[in-house]
Each structure stands twice: as structure tokens, then as C-alpha cells.
Scaffold this motif. Structure first.
Motif, PDB file in Angstrom:
ATOM      1  N   PHE A  38      -7.362  11.052 -15.700  1.00 10.91           N
ATOM      2  CA  PHE A  38      -6.654  11.425 -16.922  1.00 10.91           C
ATOM      3  C   PHE A  38      -5.252  11.949 -16.619  1.00 10.91           C
ATOM      4  O   PHE A  38      -4.273  11.545 -17.265  1.00 10.91           O
ATOM      5  CB  PHE A  38      -7.445  12.478 -17.702  1.00 10.91           C
ATOM      6  CG  PHE A  38      -6.730  12.961 -18.921  1.00 10.91           C
ATOM      7  CD1 PHE A  38      -6.617  12.146 -20.047  1.00 10.91           C
ATOM      8  CD2 PHE A  38      -6.128  14.210 -18.951  1.00 10.91           C
ATOM      9  CE1 PHE A  38      -5.933  12.576 -21.172  1.00 10.91           C
ATOM     10  CE2 PHE A  38      -5.444  14.652 -20.072  1.00 10.91           C
ATOM     11  CZ  PHE A  38      -5.355  13.830 -21.189  1.00 10.91           C
ATOM     12  N   ASN A  94     -12.629  12.125 -12.879  1.00 10.87           N
ATOM     13  CA  ASN A  94     -12.184  11.953 -14.264  1.00 10.87           C
ATOM     14  C   ASN A  94     -10.922  12.758 -14.554  1.00 10.87           C
ATOM     15  O   ASN A  94     -10.024  12.292 -15.274  1.00 10.87           O
ATOM     16  CB  ASN A  94     -13.309  12.363 -15.220  1.00 10.87           C
ATOM     17  CG  ASN A  94     -14.446  11.369 -15.247  1.00 10.87           C
ATOM     18  OD1 ASN A  94     -14.322  10.249 -14.758  1.00 10.87           O
ATOM     19  ND2 ASN A  94     -15.572  11.768 -15.808  1.00 10.87           N
ATOM     20  N   ILE A  95     -10.861  13.977 -14.016  1.00 10.09           N
ATOM     21  CA  ILE A  95      -9.647  14.786 -14.193  1.00 10.09           C
ATOM     22  C   ILE A  95      -8.445  14.061 -13.590  1.00 10.09           C
ATOM     23  O   ILE A  95      -7.377  13.977 -14.208  1.00 10.09           O
ATOM     24  CB  ILE A  95      -9.829  16.171 -13.546  1.00 10.09           C
ATOM     25  CG1 ILE A  95     -10.929  16.964 -14.256  1.00 10.09           C
ATOM     26  CG2 ILE A  95      -8.514  16.957 -13.571  1.00 10.09           C
ATOM     27  CD1 ILE A  95     -11.352  18.220 -13.510  1.00 10.09           C
ATOM     28  N   PHE A 134     -13.706  15.152 -26.554  1.00  2.00           N
ATOM     29  CA  PHE A 134     -12.796  15.626 -25.505  1.00  2.00           C
ATOM     30  C   PHE A 134     -12.375  17.069 -25.770  1.00  2.00           C
ATOM     31  O   PHE A 134     -11.251  17.459 -25.450  1.00  2.00           O
ATOM     32  CB  PHE A 134     -11.560  14.731 -25.414  1.00  2.00           C
ATOM     33  CG  PHE A 134     -11.789  13.461 -24.621  1.00  2.00           C
ATOM     34  CD1 PHE A 134     -11.641  13.453 -23.246  1.00  2.00           C
ATOM     35  CD2 PHE A 134     -12.160  12.300 -25.264  1.00  2.00           C
ATOM     36  CE1 PHE A 134     -11.852  12.290 -22.518  1.00  2.00           C
ATOM     37  CE2 PHE A 134     -12.376  11.123 -24.546  1.00  2.00           C
ATOM     38  CZ  PHE A 134     -12.220  11.118 -23.170  1.00  2.00           C
ATOM     39  N   LEU A 180     -12.200  17.548 -19.955  1.00  2.00           N
ATOM     40  CA  LEU A 180     -12.899  16.422 -19.329  1.00  2.00           C
ATOM     41  C   LEU A 180     -14.311  16.829 -18.950  1.00  2.00           C
ATOM     42  O   LEU A 180     -14.594  18.008 -18.712  1.00  2.00           O
ATOM     43  CB  LEU A 180     -12.148  15.947 -18.085  1.00  2.00           C
ATOM     44  CG  LEU A 180     -10.878  15.108 -18.258  1.00  2.00           C
ATOM     45  CD1 LEU A 180     -11.181  13.819 -19.001  1.00  2.00           C
ATOM     46  CD2 LEU A 180      -9.760  15.882 -18.915  1.00  2.00           C
ATOM     47  N   PRO A 221     -10.911  21.144 -15.521  1.00  2.00           N
ATOM     48  CA  PRO A 221     -11.097  20.156 -16.596  1.00  2.00           C
ATOM     49  C   PRO A 221     -10.348  20.492 -17.872  1.00  2.00           C
ATOM     50  O   PRO A 221     -10.414  19.730 -18.833  1.00  2.00           O
ATOM     51  CB  PRO A 221     -12.610  20.192 -16.837  1.00  2.00           C
ATOM     52  CG  PRO A 221     -13.061  21.505 -16.341  1.00  2.00           C
ATOM     53  CD  PRO A 221     -12.141  21.898 -15.236  1.00  2.00           C
ATOM     54  N   HIS A 226     -17.862  11.580 -19.073  1.00  2.00           N
ATOM     55  CA  HIS A 226     -16.899  10.587 -19.551  1.00  2.00           C
ATOM     56  C   HIS A 226     -16.862   9.379 -18.613  1.00  2.00           C
ATOM     57  O   HIS A 226     -16.868   9.539 -17.392  1.00  2.00           O
ATOM     58  CB  HIS A 226     -15.500  11.199 -19.639  1.00  2.00           C
ATOM     59  CG  HIS A 226     -15.329  12.128 -20.799  1.00  2.00           C
ATOM     60  ND1 HIS A 226     -14.891  13.420 -20.656  1.00  2.00           N
ATOM     61  CD2 HIS A 226     -15.554  11.955 -22.124  1.00  2.00           C
ATOM     62  CE1 HIS A 226     -14.840  13.992 -21.844  1.00  2.00           C
ATOM     63  NE2 HIS A 226     -15.239  13.128 -22.750  1.00  2.00           N
ATOM     64  N   ILE A 231     -11.721   7.548 -20.994  1.00  2.00           N
ATOM     65  CA  ILE A 231     -10.467   8.212 -20.636  1.00  2.00           C
ATOM     66  C   ILE A 231      -9.281   7.299 -20.919  1.00  2.00           C
ATOM     67  O   ILE A 231      -8.271   7.717 -21.501  1.00  2.00           O
ATOM     68  CB  ILE A 231     -10.505   8.642 -19.163  1.00  2.00           C
ATOM     69  CG1 ILE A 231     -11.612   9.677 -18.957  1.00  2.00           C
ATOM     70  CG2 ILE A 231      -9.148   9.188 -18.712  1.00  2.00           C
ATOM     71  CD1 ILE A 231     -11.942   9.952 -17.511  1.00  2.00           C
TER      72      ILE A 231
END
Length: 411
Positions: A319, A315-316, A58, A387, A342, A391, A396
Motif C-alpha cells: 500500500f 500488505n503495508i 480499511f 491494513l 498498519p 487484505h 489494496i
């Protein structure tokens, strides 16, 4: 034979140097500012072997996961077979391979600029542009949080260097007013900024800066290293997202493209001038043709597969939403666009506590880099969480659980 009048070598000078350096190294260790390289085994992807231990990554800038994409590797392998390992000389001697030309043409088409010029790194590109364009009679107006390569390039240029508070449009306006030249004056004024700031993850106020440059007859230069391939509907970066078009556009190929090197995009006149006067281009061996081939394949993937960017932004969101639920505040105060990039920093402040948290996460199988001065200002040490499209949701969620277990959120 003539007598040798050179003084004898003084072994004590080497001992004095080592003693001085040893003291400075001890001071860095005592201040929790000592840095250590970790050895990666295998490919640089989401899953890594770090110093022999498996972990989830990460802290990489490989935002779209293309550094380990087999299609990119195969493109490099084909070029290796056809062109060999190295270019053998600078581009102005015999190092300019057809792979370099094809990549420049593809990047120009993708970015919408007339011409592109390849450099060996983002550092070489920024220093080459600023030192090549500016001299002692010119003015460079720069954001205070610009990347070190922009700072060093500006200082090397000899131009008058004006530093403006971070993302302060009014401050840039005042600097432009204070540095106004007569209408017929041939001196240059250049405003330079990162597009996405690498430690905070926020965006520069490019529309405002662009309008100011047009109003004052100044040139705008942006370093879009962390926006290119990531931002905008087509991945064309901060320009596409914010509707801007700087005079000088710099981006790297070692982040979203998963390769290496950098490029400058701009007008025909700009690129021709840099070919003649950018020292880091003129005097550097050209990048290996295989790297150019890999970057061109990665660019094709970015163009053809918008799902990669969609996955990254999903994904962002996962998270940042999960962090908010845990009471984890990401980013410095008043950072805009915090959920768009990210780069998601968690400010801790103290260097020792930052590295303690980084080690605790690593012990749980998550590699998150601790960033300390001088990379960031004193008192703003942080975990720089990044990110990737590679992933998985479980990765995450696992990181968020590990952060909570390390005391970084509500228990």
C-alpha cells in the motif's frame, strides 16, 4: 401522612435542556463534525456489510484478521458451553474464572513480565493504572498526542500533569529535570506514552524515554494497543521491536487478538497493588470467560503463525509503495517508522473535504474512516487507512485505484 414538600417537576427544564442540546448538535452538523454510527451485518472482517451495502474494510484495528477467525470463534463457543455468558460479579467477588487466570498466565509468558491483570477495556486499564498509582503529590509527564484514556486517567489521578510536545525526548528530559524530587522522597514520577500513536501510526522514542526514566528514577508506562501482536519478530510489540521494557505495559485484546478487553503487565508488586487499588478493576464485572478463551486462542495463533505478521507487513509495503507511485503522501510531516505500522493516515485538513473523500470511497466499495476534531487537532482531519493481514493484493490495488479516481493522488 406528612405533606410532600418537594417542588413540582418543571417540564420547562427538560425543554430547555433539549433546546440547548439541539443547538449544539446543529453546530456540529454545520461544522462537519457530526458523527453517525453505521450498522455492521455479520462478522467483522475484511469484507463487510455496512448499512446493507457490501464493502471492503480499511478502517478496522483487526490487524491480523483474527476477529473472524473460526478457531477463535470455536474457542469462545467452547467456553460459552462450559462457563456461560457472563462472569456474574467483579473479579474480587466471584467473577474470576479459570479462563481469566489461564489468559493472564499466557500473556505473562508471552510478554515476559512476571504478572498480568485483565481489564474490561483499554480505557479501564489506563484510567485504573493512573488513578490507582498517582495522587496529588505525584507527577505525570505525558506525550501531547497520547490516547484520550491516558489523558483522562492522568487528570482523574489528581497528579501534576506535565504535557510534552509529541515524541520530544529533549522535552521529556526537561520535564524530568524540572520535577526532580529529593533522593529520599517517596513521591512518584511517571512518564506515559502510547507506543504506536493511533492516528499518526508513528512510534514513540521508547529507547530514549527508557534511558531518561532510568537516569531520573522515574517509572515508564506505555500503551502498546496498536503494537502488541503486530510489531517485533515474535509479535511482542514495540518492546520487542525497540528493545525496551517499560515498568508498566498496557495493551488491548480488541485489536490484533480480535477479541475484547485489555491487560496490564508488570512486576508482582505492581499487579498486586492494582488488584487492591485500581477502581476500574475492583468495581467492574469481570469480562465474560468466553472472551478470555477467545483471546487466549488468538494469542496461540500469533505465537505459532508468524506468517500472519509477514502478510500484514507485506500488505503495508504494497500500500505505501503504491501510494507513493500515485503521489499520495501518507502520514504527517516528519513521522518516523511510517512504513512499519498498519495505520496509514492521509491528511486532508478540512473536515468537510475529509468526509467528502470518505463518502466517495465508500460509494466505490471501500470503507475508510474520516477522522475529525476533537479526535485529532483542528486543521488535521484525515482519512485513517488501516491494513490487515486479511487484505488481498487485489483489495489494496483496488483501494489505490479508487483513491486516484477520487482525486487523492495524481490523475
Amino acid at each position: 401522612m406528612a405533606d410532600d414538600t418537594r417542588p413540582p417537576l418543571d417540564a420547562s427544564s427538560a425543554r430547555t435542556l433539549d433546546a440547548r442540546l439541539s443547538r449544539r448538535l446543529s453546530e456540529l452538523r454545520d461544522a462537519d463534525l457530526y458523527r453517525v454510527r453505521r450498522v455492521i451485518g455479520g462478522t467483522h472482517g475484511v469484507r463487510l456489510e455496512v448499512d446493507g451495502h457490501e464493502c471492503l474494510n480499511f478502517c478496522s484495528n483487526d490487524y491480523l484478521g483474527l476477529a473472524s477467525d473460526p478457531r477463535v470463534s470455536r474457542a469462545a463457543q467452547r467456553a460459552l458451553q462450559e462457563c456461560g455468558t457472563g462472569s456474574g460479579a467483579s473479579a474480587l467477588i466471584s467473577g474470576y474464572n479459570r479462563e481469566h487466570r489461564l489468559l493472564e498466565e499466557a500473556l505473562a509468558e508471552f510478554t515476559g513480565y512476571p504478572r498480568v491483570l485483565l481489564f474490561t477495556s483499554g480505557w479501564a486499564a489506563n484510567c485504573g493504572v493512573l488513578r490507582g498509582l498517582l495522587g496529588r503529590d505525584d507527577v505525570l509527564i505525558a506525550d501531547e498526542l497520547n490516547h484520550a484514556s491516558l489523558i483522562d486517567g492522568g487528570r482523574l489521578s489528581g497528579a501534576r500533569y506535565v504535557r510534552v510536545s509529541h515524541a520530544d525526548v529533549d522535552g521529556f528530559a526537561a520535564a524530568l529535570d524540572d520535577s526532580r524530587f529529593p533522593v529520599a522522597d517517596s513521591r512518584l514520577r511517571v512518564v506515559v506514552t502510547d507506543s504506536v500513536f493511533s492516528m499518526d501510526g508513528d512510534l514513540a522514542p521508547l529507547p530514549g524515554l527508557s534511558a531518561l526514566c532510568t537516569q531520573h528514577g522515574a517509572a515508564l508506562m506505555t500503551d502498546d494497543a496498536h503494537g502488541f501482536g503486530v510489531l517485533g519478530a515474535q509479535g511482542r510489540g514495540a518492546n520487542e521491536l525497540l528493545g525496551t521494557r517499560p515498568d508498566i505495559y498496557v495493551a488491548t485484546m480488541g485489536k490484533s487478538l480480535g477479541a475484547a478487553g485489555a491487560f496490564v503487565a508488570g512486576s508482582e508488586a505492581l499487579i498486586e497493588y492494582l488488584i487492591q487499588r485500581a477502581r476500574s478493576f475492583v468495581f467492574s464485572t469481570a469480562p465474560p470467560p468466553a472472551i478470555a478463551a477467545a483471546a487466549r486462542e488468538a494469542l496461540r495463533i500469533i505465537s505459532d503463525e508468524p506468517a500472519l505478521r509477514a502478510q500484514l507487513h507485506a500488505n503495508i509495503a504494497r500500500f505505501t509503495e503504491g501510494a507513493a507511485q500515485l503521489g499520495i503522501r501518507l502520514g504527517p510531516p516528519a513521522v518516523e517508522h511510517a512504513g512499519l505500522t498498519p495505520i496509514q493516515p492521509l491528511l486532508i485538513g478540512d473536515s468537510a473535504q475529509t468526509m467528502k473523500a470518505s463518502r466517495a470511497l465508500f460509494e466505490r466499495g471501500y470503507w475508510v474512516a474520516g477522522i475529525r476534531p476533537p479526535t485529532v487537532a483542528a486543521g488535521t482531519a484525515r482519512l485513517r487507512i488501516t491494513l490487515s493481514a486479511g487484505h488481498q493484493p487485489a483489495h489494496i490495488d483496488g483501494l489505490l485505484d479508487a483513491m486516484r479516481a477520487c482525486g487523492l493522488g495524481r490523475s
